[in-house]
Scaffold this motif. Structure first.
Motif, short mmCIF file in Angstrom:
data_model
loop_
_atom_site.label_atom_id
_atom_site.label_comp_id
_atom_site.label_asym_id
_atom_site.label_seq_id
_atom_site.Cartn_x
_atom_site.Cartn_y
_atom_site.Cartn_z
N UNK A 1 0.76 -9.40 3.87
CA UNK A 1 0.14 -7.59 3.14
C UNK A 1 -1.16 -7.88 3.28
N UNK A 2 -2.08 -7.47 3.45
CA UNK A 2 -3.59 -6.61 2.86
C UNK A 2 -3.43 -6.48 1.41
N UNK A 3 -4.72 -6.83 0.95
CA UNK A 3 -4.90 -6.30 -0.13
C UNK A 3 -5.31 -4.19 -0.09
N UNK A 4 -6.08 -4.44 1.38
CA UNK A 4 -6.29 -2.97 1.59
C UNK A 4 -4.87 -2.34 2.07
N UNK A 5 -3.60 -3.33 2.72
CA UNK A 5 -2.59 -2.17 3.24
C UNK A 5 -1.88 -2.10 2.09
N UNK A 6 -1.59 -2.53 0.39
CA UNK A 6 -0.49 -2.40 -0.54
C UNK A 6 -1.83 -1.57 -0.96
N UNK A 7 -3.06 -1.35 -1.21
CA UNK A 7 -3.68 -0.59 -1.54
C UNK A 7 -2.81 1.03 -1.21
N UNK A 8 -3.85 0.87 0.04
CA UNK A 8 -3.73 2.66 0.80
C UNK A 8 -1.98 3.14 0.34
N UNK A 157 7.28 -7.06 -2.11
CA UNK A 157 5.77 -6.34 -2.51
C UNK A 157 5.75 -4.80 -2.31
N UNK A 158 6.75 -4.02 -1.64
CA UNK A 158 6.51 -3.05 -1.42
C UNK A 158 7.20 -2.35 -2.52
N UNK A 159 8.62 -3.20 -2.74
CA UNK A 159 9.96 -2.74 -3.57
C UNK A 159 8.78 -2.88 -5.15
N UNK A 160 7.96 -3.88 -5.58
CA UNK A 160 7.45 -4.06 -7.11
C UNK A 160 6.88 -3.17 -7.29
#
Length: 215
Positions: A1-8, A157-160
Protein backbone atom coordinates in the motif's frame (compact mmCIF):
# COMPACT_ATOMS: atom_id res chain seq x y z
CA UNK A 1 0.00 0.00 0.00
CA UNK A 2 1.45 3.35 -1.05
CA UNK A 3 1.40 6.50 1.06
CA UNK A 4 -1.04 8.13 -1.38
CA UNK A 5 -3.43 5.17 -1.10
CA UNK A 6 -3.23 5.22 2.70
CA UNK A 7 -3.87 8.97 2.74
CA UNK A 8 -6.87 8.66 0.43
CA UNK A 9 -8.30 5.85 2.56
CA UNK A 10 -7.81 7.95 5.70
CA UNK A 11 -9.73 10.87 4.19
CA UNK A 12 -12.63 8.67 3.09
CA UNK A 13 -12.70 6.77 6.39
CA UNK A 14 -12.60 9.98 8.44
CA UNK A 15 -15.61 11.36 6.58
CA UNK A 16 -17.53 8.15 7.29
CA UNK A 17 -16.47 7.88 10.95
CA UNK A 18 -17.22 11.53 11.76
CA UNK A 19 -20.87 11.06 10.73
CA UNK A 20 -22.76 10.48 14.01
CA UNK A 21 -23.37 6.77 14.51
CA UNK A 22 -24.08 4.56 17.53
CA UNK A 23 -20.53 4.39 18.93
CA UNK A 24 -20.00 8.12 18.42
CA UNK A 25 -23.26 8.89 20.25
CA UNK A 26 -22.19 6.63 23.10
CA UNK A 27 -18.85 8.46 23.29
CA UNK A 28 -20.69 11.79 23.49
CA UNK A 29 -23.02 10.52 26.21
CA UNK A 30 -20.22 8.81 28.15
CA UNK A 31 -18.17 12.00 28.00
CA UNK A 32 -21.05 14.05 29.39
CA UNK A 33 -21.73 11.59 32.23
CA UNK A 34 -18.24 10.35 33.05
CA UNK A 35 -15.74 12.81 31.65
CA UNK A 36 -13.18 12.00 28.96
CA UNK A 37 -11.27 9.51 31.10
CA UNK A 38 -14.47 7.74 32.06
CA UNK A 39 -15.36 7.45 28.36
CA UNK A 40 -12.06 5.74 27.49
CA UNK A 41 -13.29 2.16 28.05
CA UNK A 42 -16.06 2.76 25.51
CA UNK A 43 -13.55 4.16 23.03
CA UNK A 44 -11.35 1.10 23.54
CA UNK A 45 -14.35 -1.15 22.95
CA UNK A 46 -15.12 0.56 19.67
CA UNK A 47 -11.45 0.38 18.62
CA UNK A 48 -11.41 -3.37 19.28
CA UNK A 49 -14.56 -3.72 17.20
CA UNK A 50 -12.77 -1.95 14.34
CA UNK A 51 -10.10 -4.66 14.29
CA UNK A 52 -12.80 -7.33 14.41
CA UNK A 53 -14.66 -5.65 11.55
CA UNK A 54 -11.60 -5.28 9.32
CA UNK A 55 -10.53 -8.84 10.09
CA UNK A 56 -14.01 -10.11 9.23
CA UNK A 57 -13.96 -8.21 5.94
CA UNK A 58 -10.53 -9.65 5.12
CA UNK A 59 -11.90 -13.15 5.79
CA UNK A 60 -14.99 -12.55 3.66
CA UNK A 61 -17.71 -12.16 6.32
CA UNK A 62 -19.06 -9.08 4.58
CA UNK A 63 -19.54 -11.10 1.41
CA UNK A 64 -21.31 -13.81 3.43
CA UNK A 65 -23.74 -11.28 4.90
CA UNK A 66 -24.37 -9.85 1.44
CA UNK A 67 -25.16 -13.32 0.10
CA UNK A 68 -27.07 -14.86 3.03
CA UNK A 69 -30.46 -13.43 3.97
CA UNK A 70 -30.58 -15.62 7.10
CA UNK A 71 -27.29 -14.48 8.65
CA UNK A 72 -27.84 -10.90 7.59
CA UNK A 73 -31.27 -10.85 9.26
CA UNK A 74 -29.97 -12.54 12.42
CA UNK A 75 -27.21 -9.97 12.90
CA UNK A 76 -29.49 -7.10 11.91
CA UNK A 77 -32.18 -7.90 14.49
CA UNK A 78 -29.68 -8.51 17.27
CA UNK A 79 -28.13 -5.12 16.53
CA UNK A 80 -31.49 -3.34 16.24
CA UNK A 81 -32.82 -4.75 19.53
CA UNK A 82 -29.61 -3.89 21.37
CA UNK A 83 -29.61 -0.33 20.03
CA UNK A 84 -33.25 0.09 21.00
CA UNK A 85 -32.55 -1.18 24.52
CA UNK A 86 -29.70 1.29 24.96
CA UNK A 87 -31.83 4.09 23.53
CA UNK A 88 -34.69 3.42 25.96
CA UNK A 89 -32.29 3.37 28.92
CA UNK A 90 -30.78 6.69 27.86
CA UNK A 91 -34.25 8.24 27.37
CA UNK A 92 -35.08 7.26 30.93
CA UNK A 93 -31.90 8.86 32.27
CA UNK A 94 -32.39 11.35 35.11
CA UNK A 95 -29.23 13.26 34.35
CA UNK A 96 -26.43 11.29 35.97
CA UNK A 97 -24.96 8.06 34.75
CA UNK A 98 -27.32 5.11 34.82
CA UNK A 99 -24.26 2.99 35.64
CA UNK A 100 -21.99 5.06 37.89
CA UNK A 101 -21.54 8.63 39.06
CA UNK A 102 -19.89 10.76 36.41
CA UNK A 103 -16.10 11.03 36.55
CA UNK A 104 -15.41 14.77 36.58
CA UNK A 105 -12.00 16.29 36.15
CA UNK A 106 -9.96 15.69 39.26
CA UNK A 107 -11.81 12.48 40.11
CA UNK A 108 -10.27 9.09 39.51
CA UNK A 109 -10.85 7.61 36.07
CA UNK A 110 -13.47 4.91 35.74
CA UNK A 111 -10.87 2.48 34.45
CA UNK A 112 -11.57 -1.13 33.51
CA UNK A 113 -13.37 -2.05 36.72
CA UNK A 114 -16.88 -3.49 36.62
CA UNK A 115 -18.42 -0.24 35.39
CA UNK A 116 -15.61 0.34 32.90
CA UNK A 117 -16.22 -3.12 31.47
CA UNK A 118 -19.92 -2.30 31.00
CA UNK A 119 -19.01 0.83 29.04
CA UNK A 120 -16.41 -1.15 27.06
CA UNK A 121 -18.80 -3.93 26.05
CA UNK A 122 -21.65 -1.56 25.19
CA UNK A 123 -19.57 0.16 22.53
CA UNK A 124 -18.04 -3.11 21.36
CA UNK A 125 -21.38 -4.90 20.99
CA UNK A 126 -23.07 -1.95 19.30
CA UNK A 127 -20.40 -2.01 16.59
CA UNK A 128 -20.01 -5.76 16.01
CA UNK A 129 -23.78 -6.38 15.78
CA UNK A 130 -24.29 -3.77 13.05
CA UNK A 131 -24.36 -5.52 9.63
CA UNK A 132 -24.28 -2.17 7.84
CA UNK A 133 -20.69 -1.73 9.04
CA UNK A 134 -19.61 -5.04 7.52
CA UNK A 135 -21.34 -4.34 4.22
CA UNK A 136 -19.99 -0.79 4.04
CA UNK A 137 -16.41 -1.85 4.77
CA UNK A 138 -16.70 -4.81 2.40
CA UNK A 139 -17.59 -2.36 -0.35
CA UNK A 140 -15.00 0.27 0.64
CA UNK A 141 -11.84 -1.41 1.85
CA UNK A 142 -11.05 -3.78 -1.06
CA UNK A 143 -10.82 -0.73 -3.33
CA UNK A 144 -7.66 0.29 -1.46
CA UNK A 145 -6.08 -3.19 -1.54
CA UNK A 146 -3.48 -4.00 -4.19
CA UNK A 147 -4.30 -7.59 -5.27
CA UNK A 148 -0.73 -8.04 -6.53
CA UNK A 149 0.77 -7.42 -3.07
CA UNK A 150 0.48 -9.28 0.24
CA UNK A 151 -3.08 -8.56 1.38
CA UNK A 152 -2.59 -9.42 5.05
CA UNK A 153 -0.22 -6.51 5.66
CA UNK A 154 -2.44 -4.13 3.71
CA UNK A 155 -5.49 -5.04 5.78
CA UNK A 156 -3.38 -4.63 8.94
CA UNK A 157 -2.45 -1.09 7.85
CA UNK A 158 -6.08 -0.31 7.06
CA UNK A 159 -7.15 -1.65 10.46
CA UNK A 160 -4.62 0.54 12.30
CA UNK A 161 -5.60 3.63 10.31
CA UNK A 162 -9.33 2.99 10.74
CA UNK A 163 -9.06 2.30 14.47
CA UNK A 164 -6.81 5.33 15.05
CA UNK A 165 -9.20 7.67 13.26
CA UNK A 166 -12.16 6.17 15.10
CA UNK A 167 -10.44 6.70 18.46
CA UNK A 168 -9.60 10.29 17.53
CA UNK A 169 -13.16 11.13 16.49
CA UNK A 170 -14.73 9.49 19.54
CA UNK A 171 -12.23 11.26 21.78
CA UNK A 172 -13.36 14.57 20.30
CA UNK A 173 -17.03 13.70 20.88
CA UNK A 174 -16.28 12.61 24.46
CA UNK A 175 -14.45 15.89 25.05
CA UNK A 176 -17.39 17.88 23.67
CA UNK A 177 -19.76 15.99 25.98
CA UNK A 178 -17.50 16.57 29.00
CA UNK A 179 -17.03 20.23 28.11
CA UNK A 180 -20.77 20.72 27.77
CA UNK A 181 -21.28 19.42 31.28
CA UNK A 182 -18.68 21.85 32.62
CA UNK A 183 -20.32 24.84 30.95
CA UNK A 184 -23.98 23.93 31.33
CA UNK A 185 -26.23 22.83 34.18
CA UNK A 186 -26.80 19.28 35.36
CA UNK A 187 -30.05 19.29 33.38
CA UNK A 188 -27.98 19.50 30.22
CA UNK A 189 -26.64 16.03 30.93
CA UNK A 190 -30.17 14.68 31.02
CA UNK A 191 -30.95 16.25 27.66
CA UNK A 192 -27.69 15.02 26.12
CA UNK A 193 -28.60 11.50 27.26
CA UNK A 194 -32.15 11.81 25.99
CA UNK A 195 -31.10 13.26 22.65
CA UNK A 196 -28.55 10.49 22.17
CA UNK A 197 -31.15 7.94 23.28
CA UNK A 198 -33.68 9.23 20.74
CA UNK A 199 -31.04 9.09 18.00
CA UNK A 200 -30.12 5.53 18.98
CA UNK A 201 -33.79 4.56 18.76
CA UNK A 202 -33.96 6.17 15.33
CA UNK A 203 -30.85 4.24 14.27
CA UNK A 204 -32.40 1.04 15.64
CA UNK A 205 -35.48 1.66 13.54
CA UNK A 206 -33.35 2.41 10.50
CA UNK A 207 -31.42 -0.81 11.04
CA UNK A 208 -34.62 -2.83 11.50
CA UNK A 209 -35.89 -1.66 8.10
CA UNK A 210 -32.48 -1.87 6.42
CA UNK A 211 -32.30 -4.22 3.45
CA UNK A 212 -29.32 -5.60 1.62
CA UNK A 213 -28.68 -4.14 -1.81
CA UNK A 214 -30.75 -6.02 -4.34
CA UNK A 215 -33.25 -7.45 -1.80
Amino acid sequence: MTFATALLFSIVALAAIATPGPTVLLALSNGSRRGVRGALPGILGAVLSDFVLVGAVALGLGALLAASEFWFSMLKWVGAVYLAWLGVRMLRSKGGSFDTPRADAGEPATGMNGDGRKVFFKSFLVAVTNPKGYLFCSALMPQFIDPAAAQGMQYAIIAVLFASLDALVMGVYAFVGARAMRLLTAAAGRWIDRTCGAMLLALAGSLAFYRRSGT
